[in-house]
Scaffold this active site. Structure first.
Site, PDB file in Angstrom:
ATOM      1  N   SER A  10       0.856  -1.188   0.000  1.00  0.00           N
ATOM      2  CA  SER A  10       0.000   0.000   0.000  1.00  0.00           C
ATOM      3  C   SER A  10       0.888   1.233   0.000  1.00  0.00           C
ATOM      4  O   SER A  10       1.650   1.455   0.949  1.00  0.00           O
ATOM      5  CB  SER A  10      -0.896   0.014   1.235  1.00  0.00           C
ATOM      6  OG  SER A  10      -1.378   1.335   1.424  1.00  0.00           O
ATOM      7  N   HIS A  35      -1.060  -1.350  -4.378  1.00  0.00           N
ATOM      8  CA  HIS A  35      -2.335  -1.040  -3.729  1.00  0.00           C
ATOM      9  C   HIS A  35      -2.427   0.471  -3.482  1.00  0.00           C
ATOM     10  O   HIS A  35      -1.564   1.061  -2.819  1.00  0.00           O
ATOM     11  CB  HIS A  35      -2.417  -1.807  -2.410  1.00  0.00           C
ATOM     12  CG  HIS A  35      -3.732  -1.710  -1.710  1.00  0.00           C
ATOM     13  ND1 HIS A  35      -4.828  -2.492  -2.029  1.00  0.00           N
ATOM     14  CD2 HIS A  35      -4.149  -0.927  -0.684  1.00  0.00           C
ATOM     15  CE1 HIS A  35      -5.832  -2.195  -1.232  1.00  0.00           C
ATOM     16  NE2 HIS A  35      -5.456  -1.229  -0.410  1.00  0.00           N
ATOM     17  N   ASP A  37      -4.659   3.444  -1.942  1.00  0.00           N
ATOM     18  CA  ASP A  37      -5.740   3.750  -1.009  1.00  0.00           C
ATOM     19  C   ASP A  37      -6.272   5.150  -1.277  1.00  0.00           C
ATOM     20  O   ASP A  37      -5.579   6.143  -1.049  1.00  0.00           O
ATOM     21  CB  ASP A  37      -5.234   3.644   0.430  1.00  0.00           C
ATOM     22  CG  ASP A  37      -5.057   2.200   0.858  1.00  0.00           C
ATOM     23  OD1 ASP A  37      -6.010   1.420   0.695  1.00  0.00           O
ATOM     24  OD2 ASP A  37      -3.964   1.857   1.335  1.00  0.00           O
ATOM     25  N   MET A  39      -8.936   7.957  -0.319  1.00  0.00           N
ATOM     26  CA  MET A  39      -9.779   8.346   0.826  1.00  0.00           C
ATOM     27  C   MET A  39     -10.257   9.785   0.650  1.00  0.00           C
ATOM     28  O   MET A  39      -9.518  10.625   0.145  1.00  0.00           O
ATOM     29  CB  MET A  39      -8.968   8.250   2.123  1.00  0.00           C
ATOM     30  CG  MET A  39      -8.338   6.888   2.349  1.00  0.00           C
ATOM     31  SD  MET A  39      -7.531   6.815   3.964  1.00  0.00           S
ATOM     32  CE  MET A  39      -6.737   5.205   3.851  1.00  0.00           C
ATOM     33  N   HIS A  68      -8.214   0.884  -4.174  1.00  0.00           N
ATOM     34  CA  HIS A  68      -9.162   0.672  -3.075  1.00  0.00           C
ATOM     35  C   HIS A  68      -9.866   1.995  -2.800  1.00  0.00           C
ATOM     36  O   HIS A  68      -9.272   2.915  -2.243  1.00  0.00           O
ATOM     37  CB  HIS A  68      -8.361   0.171  -1.857  1.00  0.00           C
ATOM     38  CG  HIS A  68      -9.172  -0.062  -0.638  1.00  0.00           C
ATOM     39  ND1 HIS A  68      -8.596  -0.305   0.600  1.00  0.00           N
ATOM     40  CD2 HIS A  68     -10.520  -0.104  -0.432  1.00  0.00           C
ATOM     41  CE1 HIS A  68      -9.551  -0.487   1.499  1.00  0.00           C
ATOM     42  NE2 HIS A  68     -10.720  -0.356   0.909  1.00  0.00           N
ATOM     43  N   MET A  70     -12.178   4.314  -0.961  1.00  0.00           N
ATOM     44  CA  MET A  70     -12.868   4.571   0.308  1.00  0.00           C
ATOM     45  C   MET A  70     -13.473   5.965   0.206  1.00  0.00           C
ATOM     46  O   MET A  70     -13.077   6.909   0.908  1.00  0.00           O
ATOM     47  CB  MET A  70     -11.863   4.464   1.474  1.00  0.00           C
ATOM     48  CG  MET A  70     -11.415   3.022   1.716  1.00  0.00           C
ATOM     49  SD  MET A  70      -9.902   2.895   2.687  1.00  0.00           S
ATOM     50  CE  MET A  70      -8.684   3.090   1.394  1.00  0.00           C
ATOM     51  N   MET A 139     -11.254  -6.149   5.202  1.00  0.00           N
ATOM     52  CA  MET A 139     -10.539  -5.156   6.013  1.00  0.00           C
ATOM     53  C   MET A 139     -10.272  -5.752   7.395  1.00  0.00           C
ATOM     54  O   MET A 139     -11.206  -6.089   8.125  1.00  0.00           O
ATOM     55  CB  MET A 139     -11.372  -3.886   6.172  1.00  0.00           C
ATOM     56  CG  MET A 139     -11.531  -3.045   4.911  1.00  0.00           C
ATOM     57  SD  MET A 139      -9.994  -2.592   4.097  1.00  0.00           S
ATOM     58  CE  MET A 139      -9.160  -1.667   5.386  1.00  0.00           C
ATOM     59  N   GLY A 144      -8.962   3.858   6.945  1.00  0.00           N
ATOM     60  CA  GLY A 144      -8.648   5.273   7.154  1.00  0.00           C
ATOM     61  C   GLY A 144      -7.179   5.549   7.380  1.00  0.00           C
ATOM     62  O   GLY A 144      -6.685   6.597   6.978  1.00  0.00           O
ATOM     63  N   GLY A 147      -0.832   1.452   9.643  1.00  0.00           N
ATOM     64  CA  GLY A 147      -0.174   1.272  10.935  1.00  0.00           C
ATOM     65  C   GLY A 147      -1.072   0.865  12.084  1.00  0.00           C
ATOM     66  O   GLY A 147      -0.683   0.977  13.243  1.00  0.00           O
ATOM     67  N   ASP A 177      -6.464  -6.687   4.149  1.00  0.00           N
ATOM     68  CA  ASP A 177      -5.888  -5.339   4.195  1.00  0.00           C
ATOM     69  C   ASP A 177      -5.942  -4.778   5.612  1.00  0.00           C
ATOM     70  O   ASP A 177      -7.018  -4.591   6.177  1.00  0.00           O
ATOM     71  CB  ASP A 177      -6.718  -4.442   3.253  1.00  0.00           C
ATOM     72  CG  ASP A 177      -6.145  -3.045   3.083  1.00  0.00           C
ATOM     73  OD1 ASP A 177      -5.095  -2.734   3.672  1.00  0.00           O
ATOM     74  OD2 ASP A 177      -6.777  -2.264   2.345  1.00  0.00           O
ATOM     75  N   GLY A 178      -4.743  -4.509   6.177  1.00  0.00           N
ATOM     76  CA  GLY A 178      -4.674  -3.836   7.469  1.00  0.00           C
ATOM     77  C   GLY A 178      -3.957  -4.651   8.524  1.00  0.00           C
ATOM     78  O   GLY A 178      -4.339  -5.780   8.828  1.00  0.00           O
ATOM     79  N   GLY A 179      -2.849  -4.102   9.035  1.00  0.00           N
ATOM     80  CA  GLY A 179      -2.131  -4.765  10.118  1.00  0.00           C
ATOM     81  C   GLY A 179      -1.411  -6.032   9.705  1.00  0.00           C
ATOM     82  O   GLY A 179      -1.115  -6.887  10.540  1.00  0.00           O
ATOM     83  N   GLY A 199       1.264  -2.046   4.008  1.00  0.00           N
ATOM     84  CA  GLY A 199       1.838  -0.711   3.907  1.00  0.00           C
ATOM     85  C   GLY A 199       3.056  -0.588   4.790  1.00  0.00           C
ATOM     86  O   GLY A 199       4.205  -0.629   4.326  1.00  0.00           O
TER      87      GLY A 199
END
Ligand code: DX5
Ligand code: ZN
Length: 220
Positions: A10, A35, A37, A39, A68, A70, A139, A144, A147, A177-179, A199
């Site tokens: 990301s 990827h 993002d 937003m 992606h 959002m 997700m 948003g 990290g 996606d995420g963490g 990311g």
């Protein structure tokens, strides 16, 4: 799981002042997809980049752009991101009034259509979409920000969606996606994921570290 896992860095965690170089660096370091993002400060509490930046980055890599979205309402921006060079357009069901129509529109633009489920959105949301989509994005954080910590309850959702995909008999990517880091990546893969967005874990340590970071996430 037969297909090898793909890694989608990301660029949210890249150096925004050097985005073109960063995209080239993760491409050379072995990224499978890029990827992006997007937003809007409305659907999610952060603002990032728009179609002009996607267009500017397009010449820096031939890897697929996994965009992606959002943003809400999302429909009026699909054409712009398709024209800017997106290969995959992923949307959230909450980002417009008619998710099936949105998916149909993405397909009519000749792009892969993805649907993303927030941590609080049930897998059931996919029941009448699974035959129309090319990708599911689970997700594992609330969207948003980069990290954040992986939300463990999403592993059950990954398992449930893996079953739905296998039952459909269709080629549908299952992306998380995420963490994602070296600890959570193997758990997401074991639950059935075949694409990992990362990311923080990709971009930490600067360009010299990217190839090692990506390979560790892949489990190689
Ligand atoms: C969050 C974004 C993610 C995020 C992942 O809304 O969709 O793609 O950048 O960041 P990490 O890998 O740092 O959790
Ligand atoms: Zn994302």
């Amino acid at each position: 799981m037969v297909s090898p896992v793909r890694i989608a860095p990301s660029i949210l965690s890249a150096d925004f002042a050097r985005l073109g170089e960063e995209v080239r660096a993760v491409d050379e370091a072995g990224a499978d997809w890029i990827h992006v993002d997007v937003m809007d400060g409305h659907f999610v509490p952060n603002i990032t980049i728009g179609p002009m930046v996607v267009k500017a980055l397009r010449s820096h890599t031939s890897k697929p752009f996994d965009v992606h979205l959002m943003i809400s309402p999302v429909d009026s921006f699909l054409d712009a991101f398709a024209e800017a060079g997106a290969d995959i357009l992923t949307v959230h069901p909450e980002a417009g009034p008619h998710i099936h129509r949105t998916v149909q529109r993405i397909k009519s633009l000749g792009k892969m259509a993805g649907v993303s489920l927030n941590p609080g959105t049930p897998a059931k949301m996919l029941d009448y979409l699974i035959d129309a989509i090319d990708l599911v994005l689970i997700m594992s954080v609330n969207p948003g920000f980069g990290g954040q910590s992986f939300i463990d309850s999403q592993l059950r959702k990954i398992e449930a969606v893996r079953k739905m995909i296998d039952k459909s008999g269709r080629q549908i990517a299952l992306e998380v996606d995420g963490g994602i880091d070296v600890n959570t990546a193997p758990r997401a893969i074991a639950a059935g994921a075949d694409v990992l967005v990362a990311g923080t874990a990709t971009f930490k340590g600067g360009p010299a570290a990217y190839a090692g970071n990506i390979s560790r996430l892949r489990g190689t």
